[in-house]
Structure formats: structure tokens, C-alpha cells
Design an enzyme around this catalytic site. Structure first.
Site, PDB file in Angstrom:
ATOM      1  N   PRO A 124      85.600  93.388 -52.417  1.00  0.00           N
ATOM      2  CA  PRO A 124      85.031  92.062 -52.168  1.00  0.00           C
ATOM      3  C   PRO A 124      85.982  90.944 -52.597  1.00  0.00           C
ATOM      4  CG  PRO A 124      83.499  93.443 -53.396  1.00  0.00           C
ATOM      5  CD  PRO A 124      84.824  94.134 -53.399  1.00  0.00           C
ATOM      6  N   GLU A 125      86.426  90.160 -51.642  1.00  0.00           N
ATOM      7  CA  GLU A 125      87.178  88.941 -51.905  1.00  0.00           C
ATOM      8  C   GLU A 125      86.291  87.779 -51.466  1.00  0.00           C
ATOM      9  OE1 GLU A 125      91.183  89.173 -50.310  1.00  0.00           O
ATOM     10  OE2 GLU A 125      91.251  91.327 -50.582  1.00  0.00           O
TER      11      GLU A 125
END
Length: 269
Positions: free
Chosen positions: A2-3
Site C-alpha cells: 500500500p502506497e
DNA sequence: CATTGTCCCTGGAAGC
DNA sequence: TGCTTCCAGGGACAAT
């Protein structure tokens, strides 16, 4: 992994489902994500609180509670938040339940994810840099942030105290878009390169949000679905494959012990 | 301060 | 088939 686009996607989904609900129960299978707060204290402070709103800063999710505490969650590498999953999840670490019987399940294979309950969010996210999709993030600011630095541009893009939310995948994609070699010393970028990078960062992130994020590794949306942003990747995780522009083989090098993918012909030093 | 390297963590892939 | 080794990487932290 997750960015920013993945966390933003999760934030939107959770906001739509959880705002206004009240924490009723908490099952803690693994206390490691609590970062030293005892499960008893965590439960005591959380139960009964309502979720006023859900925000995002960089890769952090911020749950604003009715007593003005904040529940701050970082999913790190493999964390996921699932709403009312139909099947039991293998790597469940914490389960939150709400007054309407809905459940939010925190899963995390590698146990890097953290959740903090704090009065002041600046204790956790105070050092974060500029939000790359904010108005504040201008080409001029980017130039100022990079000026005088000798570190490789790839390393600086990953530094959350400079710009918040860019991770390994989107750093590689933005650098490819801007035709910049990842090891270029940050302060050596020309004005036109800085402008190109600024535009590339914003476009790459915005497009990925529209795709619901990239489902490489274990990333899933809260409804269990996957994002499709990885189908648009041109270099990230594409080592050995031909460059979509010039067919040159995509190279993989290590920068600060992280894999960096780039096209040696399109991204010259 | 800027920069760099190490550690944490574990399952899945790759290699033999 | 089964064992071992490598790999993924965000961020805290220590070292330079």
C-alpha cells in the site's frame, strides 16, 4: 504494497462504510501492531468511541474519534483492512466490531503494520513531507526540496519526510514517465526535469487512484476486491521485460537496498 | 543536517 | 519431492 493510491482507495471505501459508527468490540490476536500499548488500555480507550471522519496523510490512515483521539493505522508491506469478510482470514491480527454488528478485520502476513491510538497526531505523522496531490506541491516547491541534495532521486522520492506517500512502485513509474535515471543526484536535475518529474508524480498517483490502487503482493480493497493499477505499470516489477517505449530490456538495480526498475535507454544518466 | 546501512517479518518463488 | 536460499520493502534506528 500500500502506497498513497492504495491507502487513498482504502480511506474512501472505509469512509463510506464506517463514518458515524461506534466501536463496540475488539479482538486482538497479535499485540505487536499495538506498539507497546497494552491490549487492555487499547480496548478501554477505543470502545464506545464514534468515528467522526477518516483521513489520510501519506501512507497513514487517520480515524478521527469522537473524543478527539486518533486511531492511526499504517499497513506497511502486507497489511489489509477488510470489511465484513465472508471467510475467516488466515493472517488476522485484530478485529474491530461496531454498534451495527459490522466488522473491520486487520490482516497482515508479515506483521510490519502498526496501529497507534494517540491524542496528538503530530506524534506519529509530524515529520511527514508535502502531500504530492495537494495544491502546495508545486514544481517550484519540488525544485526547492531537491536543491543541494546529493542522494539519488529515487532515494529522495522514497523519503517520507520530503514527500509523503510515494513508495517503491510509484517512484519507479514516475521516474520512467519523467525519463529520469533513478540514481541521478537529486540536486543535479535540470529545471525541465524537475517540472517533468512533478507532473509525472501527480499523474502517476492520480491515475493509480482511479484504478483503485495496484494489487501486487497482498493488497486488497476493503471489500476484498483488487485494484488494477499494476496493469498500467511500465517498469515497476517489470525486470527483464521489454520497455513499452523502446523494447530495451528493463533493468533492475539496488538503491539503498531497494529494487529499482528502469529503462537504460529511456532513462539515461 | 544529509545520507546510508541494518533490522524487522514471513510466505512464496526459485534453485538444487 | 523436499530442502535451502533468496526476495519483497516501509520505516525506525544507528552509524557515518
Amino acid at each position: 504494497m500500500p502506497e498513497l493510491p492504495e491507502v487513498e482507495t482504502i480511506k474512501r471505501a472505509l469512509s463510506a462504510s464506517l463514518v458515524g459508527k461506534q466501536f463496540r468490540g475488539l479482538i486482538i490476536y497479535d499485540h505487536k501492531p499495538l506498539c507497546g500499548i497494552s491490549p487492555e488500555e487499547f480496548r478501554r480507550r477505543l470502545i464506545g468511541q464514534r468515528i467522526k471522519s477518516i483521513g489520510r496523510s501519506g501512507k497513514y490512515l487517520l480515524f478521527n474519534l469522537s473524543n478527539d483521539d486518533r486511531l492511526i493505522i499504517h499497513l506497511r508491506m502486507t497489511g489489509a483492512l477488510l470489511l465484513n469478510p465472508k471467510k475467516p482470514e488466515r493472517f488476522t491480527r485484530v478485529i474491530f466490531s461496531f454498534n451495527d454488528n459490522s466488522r473491520l478485520v486487520f490482516t497482515d502476513v508479515r506483521r510490519f503494520g502498526v496501529m497507534r491510538l494517540v491524542k496528538s497526531e503530530s506524534d506519529v505523522i509530524g515529520d511527514l513531507g508535502v502531500e504530492p496531490l495537494s495544491k502546495e506541491f508545486t514544481p517550484e516547491l519540488l525544485a526547492k526540496l531537491l536543491a543541494g541534495r546529493r542522494a539519488p532521486i529515487k532515494a529522495v522520492l522514497l523519503d517520507q519526510t520530503v514527500i509523503a506517500g510515494i513508495g517503491n512502485m510509484y517512484a519507479d513509474e514516475a521516474l520512467f514517465s519523467a525519463k529520469i535515471h533513478p540514481t541521478t543526484p537529486s540536486g543535479k536535475l535540470s529545471l525541465s526535469q524537475v517540472n517533468a518529474l512533478h507532473q509525472a508524480i501527480r499523474r502517476t498517483l492520480t491515475k493509480a487512484i482511479r484504478s483503485g490502487g495496484a494489487s501486487v503482493s497482498t493488497y486488497r480493497l476493503p471489500d476484498g476486491g483488487i485494484g488494477t493499477a499494476h496493469f498500467d505499470f511500465r517498469v515497476a516489477h517489470c525486470g527483464g521485460r521489454p520497455c513499452p517505449k523502446c523494447k530495451t530490456e528493463i533493468q533492475r538495480i539496488k538503491i539503498r537496498n531497494r529494487s529499482s526498475y528502469y529503462c537504460p535507454k529511456c532513462q539515461k544518466l
